[in-house]
Design a protein around this motif. Structure first.
Motif, PDB file in Angstrom:
ATOM      1  N   GLY A  25     -50.761 -93.803 -14.041  1.00 13.85           N
ATOM      2  CA  GLY A  25     -51.664 -94.354 -13.057  1.00 13.85           C
ATOM      3  C   GLY A  25     -53.094 -94.002 -13.402  1.00 13.85           C
ATOM      4  O   GLY A  25     -53.371 -92.936 -13.985  1.00 13.85           O
ATOM      5  N   LYS A  26     -54.016 -94.889 -13.064  1.00 13.29           N
ATOM      6  CA  LYS A  26     -55.416 -94.680 -13.432  1.00 13.29           C
ATOM      7  C   LYS A  26     -55.992 -93.426 -12.782  1.00 13.29           C
ATOM      8  O   LYS A  26     -56.820 -92.730 -13.372  1.00 13.29           O
ATOM      9  N   ASP A  27     -55.572 -93.125 -11.568  1.00  9.20           N
ATOM     10  CA  ASP A  27     -56.017 -91.921 -10.863  1.00  9.20           C
ATOM     11  C   ASP A  27     -55.085 -90.772 -11.248  1.00  9.20           C
ATOM     12  O   ASP A  27     -53.931 -90.738 -10.831  1.00  9.20           O
ATOM     13  N   PRO A  28     -55.547 -89.820 -12.070  1.00 10.32           N
ATOM     14  CA  PRO A  28     -54.656 -88.751 -12.537  1.00 10.32           C
ATOM     15  C   PRO A  28     -54.082 -87.908 -11.408  1.00 10.32           C
ATOM     16  O   PRO A  28     -53.006 -87.325 -11.553  1.00 10.32           O
ATOM     17  N   ALA A  29     -54.792 -87.840 -10.283  1.00 15.75           N
ATOM     18  CA  ALA A  29     -54.297 -87.049  -9.159  1.00 15.75           C
ATOM     19  C   ALA A  29     -53.099 -87.706  -8.481  1.00 15.75           C
ATOM     20  O   ALA A  29     -52.362 -87.044  -7.746  1.00 15.75           O
ATOM     21  N   ARG A  30     -52.895 -89.012  -8.716  1.00 16.45           N
ATOM     22  CA  ARG A  30     -51.817 -89.744  -8.058  1.00 16.45           C
ATOM     23  C   ARG A  30     -50.722 -90.195  -9.032  1.00 16.45           C
ATOM     24  O   ARG A  30     -49.689 -90.716  -8.594  1.00 16.45           O
ATOM     25  N   ASP A  31     -50.942 -90.047 -10.314  1.00 14.99           N
ATOM     26  CA  ASP A  31     -50.005 -90.565 -11.313  1.00 14.99           C
ATOM     27  C   ASP A  31     -48.572 -90.091 -11.044  1.00 14.99           C
ATOM     28  O   ASP A  31     -48.327 -88.907 -10.835  1.00 14.99           O
ATOM     29  N   GLN A  32     -47.610 -91.033 -11.048  1.00 14.37           N
ATOM     30  CA  GLN A  32     -46.201 -90.708 -10.796  1.00 14.37           C
ATOM     31  C   GLN A  32     -45.298 -91.073 -11.976  1.00 14.37           C
ATOM     32  O   GLN A  32     -44.081 -91.153 -11.833  1.00 14.37           O
ATOM     33  N   SER A  33     -45.878 -91.265 -13.148  1.00 11.52           N
ATOM     34  CA  SER A  33     -45.087 -91.703 -14.292  1.00 11.52           C
ATOM     35  C   SER A  33     -44.012 -90.685 -14.686  1.00 11.52           C
ATOM     36  O   SER A  33     -42.951 -91.066 -15.195  1.00 11.52           O
ATOM     37  N   TYR A  34     -44.269 -89.405 -14.457  1.00 11.97           N
ATOM     38  CA  TYR A  34     -43.305 -88.359 -14.817  1.00 11.97           C
ATOM     39  C   TYR A  34     -41.933 -88.642 -14.223  1.00 11.97           C
ATOM     40  O   TYR A  34     -40.903 -88.400 -14.857  1.00 11.97           O
ATOM     41  N   PHE A  35     -41.906 -89.158 -13.000  1.00  9.67           N
ATOM     42  CA  PHE A  35     -40.647 -89.377 -12.298  1.00  9.67           C
ATOM     43  C   PHE A  35     -39.968 -90.693 -12.682  1.00  9.67           C
ATOM     44  O   PHE A  35     -38.862 -90.976 -12.221  1.00  9.67           O
ATOM     45  N   LEU A  36     -40.622 -91.505 -13.516  1.00  8.89           N
ATOM     46  CA  LEU A  36     -40.095 -92.827 -13.846  1.00  8.89           C
ATOM     47  C   LEU A  36     -39.647 -92.940 -15.296  1.00  8.89           C
ATOM     48  O   LEU A  36     -39.452 -94.050 -15.801  1.00  8.89           O
ATOM     49  N   TYR A  37     -39.470 -91.805 -15.969  1.00  8.89           N
ATOM     50  CA  TYR A  37     -39.120 -91.870 -17.389  1.00  8.89           C
ATOM     51  C   TYR A  37     -37.765 -92.552 -17.611  1.00  8.89           C
ATOM     52  O   TYR A  37     -37.493 -93.090 -18.685  1.00  8.89           O
ATOM     53  N   GLY A  38     -36.897 -92.544 -16.602  1.00  7.17           N
ATOM     54  CA  GLY A  38     -35.570 -93.120 -16.749  1.00  7.17           C
ATOM     55  C   GLY A  38     -35.520 -94.624 -16.562  1.00  7.17           C
ATOM     56  O   GLY A  38     -34.448 -95.231 -16.666  1.00  7.17           O
ATOM     57  N   THR A  39     -36.668 -95.251 -16.310  1.00  7.20           N
ATOM     58  CA  THR A  39     -36.715 -96.701 -16.148  1.00  7.20           C
ATOM     59  C   THR A  39     -36.291 -97.386 -17.448  1.00  7.20           C
ATOM     60  O   THR A  39     -36.713 -96.986 -18.534  1.00  7.20           O
ATOM     61  N   ALA A  86     -39.492 -73.940 -28.195  1.00  9.79           N
ATOM     62  CA  ALA A  86     -38.720 -75.151 -28.472  1.00  9.79           C
ATOM     63  C   ALA A  86     -37.709 -75.368 -27.362  1.00  9.79           C
ATOM     64  O   ALA A  86     -37.407 -74.459 -26.569  1.00  9.79           O
ATOM     65  N   MET A  87     -37.177 -76.586 -27.307  1.00  6.60           N
ATOM     66  CA  MET A  87     -36.154 -76.909 -26.316  1.00  6.60           C
ATOM     67  C   MET A  87     -35.283 -78.048 -26.834  1.00  6.60           C
ATOM     68  O   MET A  87     -35.677 -78.792 -27.729  1.00  6.60           O
ATOM     69  N   ARG A  88     -34.096 -78.140 -26.249  1.00  9.53           N
ATOM     70  CA  ARG A  88     -33.217 -79.276 -26.524  1.00  9.53           C
ATOM     71  C   ARG A  88     -33.181 -80.165 -25.293  1.00  9.53           C
ATOM     72  O   ARG A  88     -32.971 -79.676 -24.185  1.00  9.53           O
ATOM     73  N   VAL A  89     -33.400 -81.451 -25.496  1.00  6.01           N
ATOM     74  CA  VAL A  89     -33.468 -82.412 -24.398  1.00  6.01           C
ATOM     75  C   VAL A  89     -32.318 -83.398 -24.558  1.00  6.01           C
ATOM     76  O   VAL A  89     -32.147 -84.005 -25.627  1.00  6.01           O
ATOM     77  N   GLU A  90     -31.514 -83.572 -23.511  1.00  4.88           N
ATOM     78  CA  GLU A  90     -30.352 -84.449 -23.586  1.00  4.88           C
ATOM     79  C   GLU A  90     -30.523 -85.666 -22.673  1.00  4.88           C
ATOM     80  O   GLU A  90     -31.460 -85.740 -21.883  1.00  4.88           O
ATOM     81  N   GLN A  91     -29.603 -86.632 -22.815  1.00  5.66           N
ATOM     82  CA  GLN A  91     -29.611 -87.873 -22.033  1.00  5.66           C
ATOM     83  C   GLN A  91     -30.975 -88.571 -22.137  1.00  5.66           C
ATOM     84  O   GLN A  91     -31.556 -88.990 -21.138  1.00  5.66           O
ATOM     85  N   LEU A  92     -31.459 -88.694 -23.354  1.00  5.32           N
ATOM     86  CA  LEU A  92     -32.769 -89.298 -23.585  1.00  5.32           C
ATOM     87  C   LEU A  92     -32.769 -90.779 -23.242  1.00  5.32           C
ATOM     88  O   LEU A  92     -31.815 -91.505 -23.534  1.00  5.32           O
ATOM     89  N   ASN A  93     -33.835 -91.221 -22.606  1.00  5.04           N
ATOM     90  CA  ASN A  93     -34.052 -92.640 -22.319  1.00  5.04           C
ATOM     91  C   ASN A  93     -35.401 -93.027 -22.919  1.00  5.04           C
ATOM     92  O   ASN A  93     -36.406 -92.360 -22.691  1.00  5.04           O
ATOM     93  N   TRP A  94     -35.422 -94.130 -23.687  1.00  5.23           N
ATOM     94  CA  TRP A  94     -36.654 -94.563 -24.338  1.00  5.23           C
ATOM     95  C   TRP A  94     -37.087 -95.921 -23.801  1.00  5.23           C
ATOM     96  O   TRP A  94     -36.318 -96.871 -23.759  1.00  5.23           O
ATOM     97  N   ILE A  95     -38.350 -95.973 -23.362  1.00  8.13           N
ATOM     98  CA  ILE A  95     -38.987 -97.240 -23.023  1.00  8.13           C
ATOM     99  C   ILE A  95     -39.814 -97.698 -24.212  1.00  8.13           C
ATOM    100  O   ILE A  95     -39.832 -98.862 -24.580  1.00  8.13           O
ATOM    101  N   GLY A  96     -40.529 -96.735 -24.807  1.00  7.76           N
ATOM    102  CA  GLY A  96     -41.317 -97.011 -26.006  1.00  7.76           C
ATOM    103  C   GLY A  96     -40.532 -96.629 -27.247  1.00  7.76           C
ATOM    104  O   GLY A  96     -39.308 -96.463 -27.221  1.00  7.76           O
TER     105      GLY A  96
END
Length: 372
Positions: A154-168, A291-301
Motif C-alpha cells: 500500500g502507498k501509505d506504509p503505516a497502513r500497508d497490509q501486504s504481509y497478510f496477503l502473501y498466500g494470494t 537463517a531459517m527454513r520456510v515451508e508451504q511457499l506460495n509465489w505470486i511473483g
C-alpha cells in the motif's frame, strides 16, 4: 472521487461484489463501487455465533459489524448477504491458532483467514453471483505490468497490509480489486463522511479479531487446557532456574513473566518444548537468527534468490538470500520465530511467502562454522 476498477466492460454492465466487514475501509470501497455505476452486492461474513458476536467490540465480522455493514448497504442502495462461516472459521483459523500456540509457535491468524474464508470462499461465492470482481478494503495495490497482475505494498506504509496477503494466488489476484491501495486513511475517512456513512468515525479493529481483548493465553487455555500445566525454566545448558505457570503464557523472544532474579543480564524465552512443558531462556543475543527454513511457499511473483523479507507485520523488510526453502539473512535478525509468516519482496512488489518452520541462531551458526 472516482476509482477505476479495471474491468473490461462498461460500468453499467458490470457487477462488483464487495467484502464488507462493517468497518470504514470496506464501507468506503462499497461507496466507491456504487459511485462507479456498476451493480454492487455486499457480502459480510458471520464468524461467531450470534450470542458471542453481539458481545464483541473492536473486532470485525461480529454482531455490531454485521449491522453496520447492512446499514451502509441500505444507505447506498444495494443488496447485502450475510454468510455464516462460523464452523469454517473455527476449524481453519481459531483451532489452528490454538494448536500452533500449544506447539510453542507464534501463529499469524490473519494470514490464515485471508488464505481461507476471506479469499478462497468469498471469491468462489462472488463468482457464483456472476461478479466481475471481488473488492476488499485491504491497503495494498494491484498493478498490471505487461499483462501480468502484481501485488504491491500500500502507498501509505503505516497502513500497508501486504504481509497478510502473501498466500494470494495468481488466479485470485486476477479477480480481486483493492481500491484503497493508493489512499491514506485520512482520505478514506473523508470519503466516508462525504458519503454520509455512519461508520465514518468508527474506530479501527484492534488485535486479532477473535481475541478483541488481547488475552490470547486465555483463549488458548480454554481450547487447549493442557497448555496451563506448570513446568521448568532452564538455561541454554539445561540447568533448572525456576518454574513457570504454563507454556501458553510465553512466546519466543518474550521477557515478561520469567521472574528469575540474580542474573547478570535479562533473560528471554529462546525455546519452548511444549511436550516437556519446558521453557529455555537466555540472553538477548541468543535470539539473533542468521537463517531459517520456510515451508508451504506460495509465489505470486518470480522465485528469485536476492529478496527482502519481513518476518513480522510491523518489521521492516531486510535483505536475505533464498535457496529453495532455506533463507539466509544478510545480517542476524531478531524477532524470528517458528509459526510466523516470512514474506518476500522485491522493492514494493510482493513476491510470495510461507511459514517459518525452523530457525538457526547466529551463535549456533558460528559454532557450526568453527567445528567445520
Amino acid at each position: 472521487m472516482q476509482i477505476d476498477f479495471g474491468l473490461d466492460r462498461a460500468p453499467r454492465e458490470t457487477r462488483i461484489v464487495v467484502a464488507m466487514s462493517g468497518g470504514v475501509d470496506s464501507s468506503v470501497v462499497a461507496a466507491l463501487a456504487a459511485r462507479s455505476g456498476a451493480e454492487v452486492i455486499g457480502v459480510t461474513l458471520q464468524l461467531y455465533d450470534h450470542g458471542e458476536a453481539v458481545k464483541r467490540s473492536g473486532s470485525c465480522c461480529a454482531g455490531q459489524d454485521i449491522y453496520d455493514a447492512r446499514t451502509v448497504a441500505d444507505r447506498l442502495g444495494f443488496g447485502h448477504y450475510v454468510l455464516d462461516y462460523e464452523s469454517r472459521f473455527r476449524t481453519g483459523v481459531i483451532d489452528r491458532f490454538a494448536d500452533e500456540y500449544a506447539r510453542g509457535r507464534t501463529p499469524v491468524p490473519c494470514s490464515l483467514c485471508n488464505q481461507g474464508v476471506k479469499f478462497t470462499d468469498l471469491v468462489a461465492f462472488a463468482k457464483e453471483l456472476g461478479a466481475d470482481c471481488l473488492a476488499t478494503g485491504h491497503y495494498v495495490r494491484r498493478v498490471v505490468n505487461g499483462g501480468r497482475v502484481e501485488l504491491h505494498k500500500g502507498k501509505d506504509p503505516a497502513r500497508d497490509q501486504s504481509y497478510f496477503l502473501y498466500g494470494t494466488t495468481q488466479e485470485q489476484l486476477d479477480f480481486l480489486r483493492f481500491p484503497l491501495g493508493d489512499l491514506p486513511k485520512k482520505e478514506v475517512r473523508r470519503i466516508a463522511e462525504a458519503e454520509g456513512l455512519a461508520v465514518a468515525s468508527k474506530p479501527d479493529s484492534q488485535d486479532i479479531c477473535f481475541v478483541p481483548d488481547g488475552d490470547y493465553a486465555g483463549l488458548v487455555q480454554r481450547l487447549r487446557p493442557e497448555t496451563i500445566a506448570p513446568g521448568e525454566i532452564v538455561d541454554m545448558q539445561g540447568n533448572v532456574l525456576g518454574t513457570h505457570r504454563g507454556v501458553v503464557h510465553f512466546t519466543i523472544g518474550q521477557r515478561r513473566g520469567i521472574e528469575i532474579g540474580g542474573q547478570k543480564e535479562p533473560l528471554y524465552v529462546v525455546g519452548i518444548d511444549p511436550d516437556a512443558r519446558r521453557l529455555v531462556v537466555g540472553p538477548r543475543r541468543a535470539l539473533a537468527v542468521e537463517a531459517m527454513r520456510v515451508e508451504q511457499l506460495n509465489w505470486i511473483g518470480e522465485d528469485q534468490a536476492e529478496v527482502a523479507v519481513k518476518v513480522r507485520s510491523l518489521a521492516p523488510p531486510v535483505p536475505a538470500r533464498l535457496a529453495g526453502e532455506q533463507v539466509q539473512f544478510e545480517r542476524p535478525e531478531y524477532g524470528v520465530a517458528p509459526g510466523q509468516a516470512a514474506v518476500f519482496y522485491d522493492g514494493t512488489r510482493l513476491l510470495g511467502g510461507g511459514w517459518i518452520a525452523e530457525t538457526v541462531s547466529a551463535e549456533q551458526g558460528q559454532m557450526n562454522a568453527a567445528a567445520a
